[in-house]
Design a protein around this motif. Structure first.
Motif, PDB file in Angstrom:
ATOM      1  N   ALA A   1       5.399  13.801   1.483  1.00 61.46           N
ATOM      2  CA  ALA A   1       5.444  14.830   0.441  1.00 61.46           C
ATOM      3  C   ALA A   1       5.074  14.254  -0.917  1.00 61.46           C
ATOM      4  N   ALA A   2       5.557  13.048  -1.200  1.00 58.75           N
ATOM      5  CA  ALA A   2       5.208  12.385  -2.459  1.00 58.75           C
ATOM      6  C   ALA A   2       3.708  12.118  -2.524  1.00 58.75           C
ATOM      7  N   SER A   3       3.132  11.698  -1.408  1.00 58.13           N
ATOM      8  CA  SER A   3       1.703  11.404  -1.369  1.00 58.13           C
ATOM      9  C   SER A   3       0.865  12.659  -1.579  1.00 58.13           C
ATOM     10  N   VAL A   4       1.238  13.751  -0.916  1.00 55.34           N
ATOM     11  CA  VAL A   4       0.496  15.001  -1.068  1.00 55.34           C
ATOM     12  C   VAL A   4       0.545  15.476  -2.524  1.00 55.34           C
ATOM     13  N   THR A   5       1.722  15.387  -3.130  1.00 52.61           N
ATOM     14  CA  THR A   5       1.869  15.798  -4.528  1.00 52.61           C
ATOM     15  C   THR A   5       1.008  14.942  -5.433  1.00 52.61           C
ATOM     16  N   ARG A   6       0.984  13.646  -5.163  1.00 56.13           N
ATOM     17  CA  ARG A   6       0.141  12.746  -5.943  1.00 56.13           C
ATOM     18  C   ARG A   6      -1.329  13.111  -5.803  1.00 56.13           C
ATOM     19  N   THR A   7      -1.780  13.393  -4.597  1.00 54.44           N
ATOM     20  CA  THR A   7      -3.185  13.742  -4.379  1.00 54.44           C
ATOM     21  C   THR A   7      -3.564  14.991  -5.156  1.00 54.44           C
TER      22      THR A   7
ATOM     23  N   SER B   1       0.817  -1.202   0.000  1.00 48.46           N
ATOM     24  CA  SER B   1       0.000   0.000   0.000  1.00 48.46           C
ATOM     25  C   SER B   1       0.854   1.257   0.000  1.00 48.46           C
ATOM     26  N   VAL B   2       1.965   1.222   0.705  1.00 50.38           N
ATOM     27  CA  VAL B   2       2.845   2.380   0.738  1.00 50.38           C
ATOM     28  C   VAL B   2       3.628   2.492  -0.556  1.00 50.38           C
TER      29      VAL B   2
ATOM     30  N   GLN C   1       1.927   5.353   7.473  1.00 52.78           N
ATOM     31  CA  GLN C   1       1.663   4.690   8.743  1.00 52.78           C
ATOM     32  C   GLN C   1       2.608   3.522   9.012  1.00 52.78           C
ATOM     33  N   ASN C   2       3.235   2.981   7.975  1.00 57.48           N
ATOM     34  CA  ASN C   2       4.155   1.863   8.168  1.00 57.48           C
ATOM     35  C   ASN C   2       5.599   2.223   7.841  1.00 57.48           C
ATOM     36  N   THR C   3       5.872   3.515   7.699  1.00 60.71           N
ATOM     37  CA  THR C   3       7.244   3.916   7.376  1.00 60.71           C
ATOM     38  C   THR C   3       8.006   4.276   8.647  1.00 60.71           C
ATOM     39  N   SER C   4       9.327   4.187   8.548  1.00 62.72           N
ATOM     40  CA  SER C   4      10.158   4.597   9.674  1.00 62.72           C
ATOM     41  C   SER C   4      10.345   6.102   9.624  1.00 62.72           C
ATOM     42  N   ALA C   5      10.798   6.661  10.717  1.00 55.44           N
ATOM     43  CA  ALA C   5      10.994   8.117  10.795  1.00 55.44           C
ATOM     44  C   ALA C   5      12.388   8.545  10.369  1.00 55.44           C
ATOM     45  N   ASP C   6      13.253   7.596   9.997  1.00 56.41           N
ATOM     46  CA  ASP C   6      14.646   7.930   9.665  1.00 56.41           C
ATOM     47  C   ASP C   6      14.736   8.748   8.392  1.00 56.41           C
TER      48      ASP C   6
ATOM     49  N   ALA D   1      -1.765  11.178   3.043  1.00 55.56           N
ATOM     50  CA  ALA D   1      -0.368  11.213   3.502  1.00 55.56           C
ATOM     51  C   ALA D   1      -0.203  10.417   4.789  1.00 55.56           C
ATOM     52  N   ARG D   2      -1.162  10.537   5.697  1.00 52.12           N
ATOM     53  CA  ARG D   2      -1.084   9.750   6.935  1.00 52.12           C
ATOM     54  C   ARG D   2      -1.173   8.260   6.622  1.00 52.12           C
ATOM     55  N   LYS D   3      -2.071   7.918   5.724  1.00 54.04           N
ATOM     56  CA  LYS D   3      -2.230   6.510   5.349  1.00 54.04           C
ATOM     57  C   LYS D   3      -0.954   5.991   4.696  1.00 54.04           C
ATOM     58  N   ALA D   4      -0.332   6.816   3.873  1.00 48.37           N
ATOM     59  CA  ALA D   4       0.866   6.398   3.147  1.00 48.37           C
ATOM     60  C   ALA D   4       2.065   6.170   4.048  1.00 48.37           C
TER      61      ALA D   4
END
Length: 259
Positions: free
Chosen positions: A49-55, A17-18, A254-259, A249-252
């Motif tokens: 940022a990628a998700s927001v741009t896509r939306t 999904s991500v 939710q499973n990513t690391s913060a690094d 963006a939150r959905k995209a």
């Protein structure tokens, strides 16, 4: 010999999904951010940022498709972009690109034919090169992929405009995210949302979300996911598009690391 276990792929989130959330790669996003700031950009921030741009691009393409359908056309032309923006002011983003595009100079005289070519009877009042916008044309492959995913095709001039708008929008998003980090939130900008005539007011949970982003936690050297969300509230003034962008963006991430 015993089989060696498969080595996990590196370089990004592992969930489907991500991975499918955006045609714009995090490495490209980070390259744009490097043009704007020396701050570190976390992995989750790049995906956000990628998700927001896509939306944003998806909404523009949807509006252009509706305009083209009214004229029984399948291929999108720059005039469809103008129609989409005219019908939905929320889609008016990346406006620095407008000074570099014949499409928006078309408001003062440029006419495109059905193939997206400038008609010879009309000429631009002045010539500007799209390359004058930093980062323009980085997004062409992603734009084409997004168009395909939306079942759309577009003439080269339309692809160029979507490319330029994506580049300028993401650059502006990067600047605002860096500002959010420096200022410690978006208190300076407030949390008011624009009420658009004929549309319902933003739901309470969106207003609560904006208040939650008004102050930030974390160090002053790293742009994180929430900084991107806060910057999104600055860039997108309409409640509906802003809400969709924040939710996706939150959905995209939710499973990513913060690094």
């Amino acid at each position: 010999m015993t089989a060696q276990p498969a080595r996990p792929e590196r370089g990004g989130p592992k969930t489907a999904s991500v991975m499918d959330v955006s045609p714009f790669k995090p490495s490209l996003v980070k390259a744009v951010f490097r043009d704007v700031t020396s701050m570190h950009v976390s992995r989750s921030a790049a995906w956000a940022a990628a998700s927001v741009t896509r939306t944003v691009l998806t909404e523009i393409i949807d509006g252009a498709k509706r305009a083209a359908a009214e004229e029984a056309r399948k291929k999108l032309i720059p005039g469809d972009l103008l129609s989409a923006i005219d019908r939905n002011v929320e889609l008016e983003v990346g406006d620095k690109w407008y000074d570099h595009s014949p499409t928006f100079q078309g408001l003062t005289g440029v006419l495109y034919d059905a193939e997206g070519v400038i008609a010879p009877s009309r000429k631009r009042s002045r010539s500007r090169k799209p390359s004058a916008v930093v980062g323009a044309h980085r997004f062409e492959a992603g734009v084409k992929k997004l168009l395909r995913s939306q079942g759309a095709t577009a003439v080269p001039a339309m692809v160029r405009d979507l490319d330029g708008i994506a580049s300028v929008f993401l650059t502006d998003l990067a600047r605002d995210a860096a500002l959010v980090v420096r200022e410690g939130g978006v208190k300076r900008f407030g949390t008011a949302t624009l009420a658009i005539s004929g549309e319902p007011a933003p739901p309470p949970f969106l207003q609560d979300s904006l208040r939650a982003l008004s102050a930030r936690r974390g160090d002053g050297r790293t742009i994180g996911r929430d900084d991107i969300l806060a910057a999104t509230t600055i860039q997108l003034f309409g409640g509906n598009l802003r809400q969709r962008a924040l939710t996706e963006a939150r959905k995209a991430t939710q499973n990513t690391s913060a690094d």
